[in-house]
Motif scaffolding. Structure first.
Motif: not given
Length: 549
Positions: A76-77, A107-110, A114-115, A119-123
């Motif tokens: 999980p991320v 993973l840091l989301v500022n 970035t968010l 999310l798109e990268r994970i998908r």
């Protein structure tokens, strides 16, 4: 060849294990306790060798049906978001903003961009990986609760457009100083008040999450003063979150349609932070408690989070079943022998407990016949019993499997010794003037100060039984001495009754000349032996505690 050497090693180690176990059964063996660690070490080696045989040595698969591959579950991320997310990562020169711990990827989301990219990268890369939001909150970062609410509201407005397209489970983590450390441990320490499995299908409002956390705090066992402080301050922190309006502000952030609040967690940063803020100011104003600040800025820790499996997920187990056949006879034999050793130890501990009961039962008789000499004799018996059982505590825990009751035996002896040594008592032999003449039970005039001291001692312990024991010197026959000693005890009891002492509390008895405290071969010694002892018995509850195990 590897298989042959492995089987040979298993045979040798199993034989050594059986030899050690056989030696432990010899009653004449002086260093039996040394064999228990050896047995456990050999058992561990056997387990490791079996594991190696399962994982490293290939097995013959001829004429076996092909099995489906084992489908691995992706990690999980955890996406760390919120106005205080950047506090969780130190920025190194390479711009690293990821961590790996507890089988999770953090993973840091500022910001919103970035968010969306995350999310798109994970998908695209790991479509089966679960994305979970971690929302940290620092009550002492800002000077007031209003500033905290403003930061949260501004962050919500910036990321609302991105979160509106997703429905993500979220964890709200609050970091605050809830207890203090002392002594040698002055460094920053952190303790999470909850270590739970998160069910990503659930969703709660912040108010419901606070109620659940409050109930969990109430049910948490308390063993140290720091635990008490942590529990009390934690409940006050939850009150502050509600009273300050931060909970209502968070309710606008966590919505079942976008961020589903799954769990509220508290982290006790007992070493403190490097500044005071809104939470510390409220605590100081409300209860005059101001947490100490830390001498350095520490990087807050990440919690241990366990994730429950998704509904319908059934990991493939065919590969596990394929290798189950390699469990050999030695592993089962070691298990049986260890169980037998544990059973033998349990029987031995039971016999030890029975022996202790027989030994201590000799001194657990009722206390209503105590005299000064008998009291000292009981104390000496308990001290001798403590000395006899003290070597029992030196037996290694490995040998007794942690089941030994020796520490409990010594505690029971010390408890009863303390009861006897603290009994209020008075002996008239300590006084310069005698109470009686030789062969007489009539109180002398100079006895009045001693009797008044006895009466005052009894009044300071109301509603407790008092044993009055009369004594005599050895002049005359035993029958006469017993009669005179009994009359002396009754004379003292009668005087006390006439001066306001409840007669139902007084117990008189005689010891005659059987308990001298001085030689009877001179006048001074015989005068000391013509005495009366007064002992105030403990309450009924303490007496019951003394006489029962």
């Amino acid at each position: 060849m590897r298989r042959i050497w492995l089987r040979f090693s298993l045979f040798i180690i199993t034989s050594a294990f059986l030899l050690c176990f056989g030696l432990t059964l010899l009653p004449a063996l002086q260093k039996e306790w040394l064999l228990m660690p050896v047995m456990v070490s050999l058992a561990i080696v056997l387990v490791i060798l079996h594991g190696y045989s399962i994982l490293a040595i290939p097995h013959n698969t001829v004429n076996r049906p092909l099995l489906p591959r084992f489908v691995a579950v992706e990690k999980p991320v955890m996406l760390i978001i919120g106005p205080y997310a950047a506090k969780w990562f130190r920025q190194y020169g390479n711009g690293d903003d990821s961590r790996f711990n507890h089988q999770l990827v953090w993973l840091l989301v500022n910001d919103a961009k970035t968010l969306e990219l995350r999310l798109e990268r994970i998908r695209q890369v790991s479509p089966k990986a679960r994305a979970i939001v971690f929302f940290p909150l620092l009550p002492d970062v800002e000077d007031s609760a209003a500033q905290i609410k403003t930061k949260i509201s501004q962050w919500e407005q910036q990321l609302n457009s991105v979160l509106a397209h997703y429905s993500l489970p979220a964890v709200l983590a609050v970091y605050a100083r809830l207890s203090s450390v002392s002594g040698e441990s002055q460094q920053v320490t952190e303790r999470w008040l909850s270590d739970i499995a998160i069910d990503t299908q659930l969703a709660f409002s912040p108010e419901e999450a606070i109620c659940q956390l409050s109930a969990r705090i109430d049910s948490t066992p308390i063993s140290t003063p720091q635990d008490v402080q942590r529990a009390v301050i934690s409940k006050q922190l939850l009150v502050w979150l509600t009273e300050s309006g931060i909970t209502q502000c968070l309710a606008r952030v966590f919505s079942p349609a976008s961020l589903r609040l799954n769990q509220l967690m508290l982290c006790d940063c007992s070493g403190g932070f490097h500044r005071h803020g809104a939470w510390s100011s409220w605590l100081a104003k409300r209860y005059a408690l101001l947490p100490a600040v830390s001498s350095r800025t520490a990087e807050p820790s990440l919690p241990v989070i366990k994730l429950k499996p998704q509904p319908g997920h059934k990991p493939e187990r065919a590969a596990v079943r394929e290798k189950a056949h390699v469990l050999r006879w030695s592993q089962l034999l070691v298990t049986i022998i260890l169980a037998a050793s544990l059973l033998i130890t349990t029987v031995s501990i039971h016999q030890q407990q029975q022996q202790f009961r027989l030994n201590i039962q000799r001194v657990l008789n009722p206390l209503d016949d105590l005299s000064a000499v008998k009291l000292q004799g009981r104390i000496m018996q308990l001290q001798a019993l403590y000395t006899d059982w003290l070597p029992c505590t030196e037996i290694p825990e490995m040998r007794t499997w942690g089941l030994s009751s020796c520490a409990g035996f010594l505690a029971a002896i010390n408890q009863r010794t303390a009861i006897l040594t603290t009994l209020p008592s008075y002996s008239t032999q300590q006084w310069r003037d005698p109470l009686f003449n030789s062969g007489s039970s009539t109180l002398l005039p100079q006895a009045i100060p001693q009797l008044e001291a006895i009466a005052e001692l009894i009044r300071t312990h109301p509603q407790r039984k008092v044993v009055i024991t009369g004594h005599a010197d050895n002049i005359g026959s035993k029958r006469i001495n017993d009669v005179i000693a009994a009359r002396r005890a009754k004379a003292v009891a009668q005087w006390l009754t006439q001066h306001g002492i409840d007669p139902s509390l007084l117990i008189t008895q005689t010891a005659g000349a059987e308990e001298p405290i001085a030689p009877n071969d001179n006048a001074q010694g015989r005068q000391e032996n013509r005495r009366v002892d007064v002992i105030i018995l403990p309450s009924a509850e303490i007496t019951k505690e003394f006489t029962t195990l």
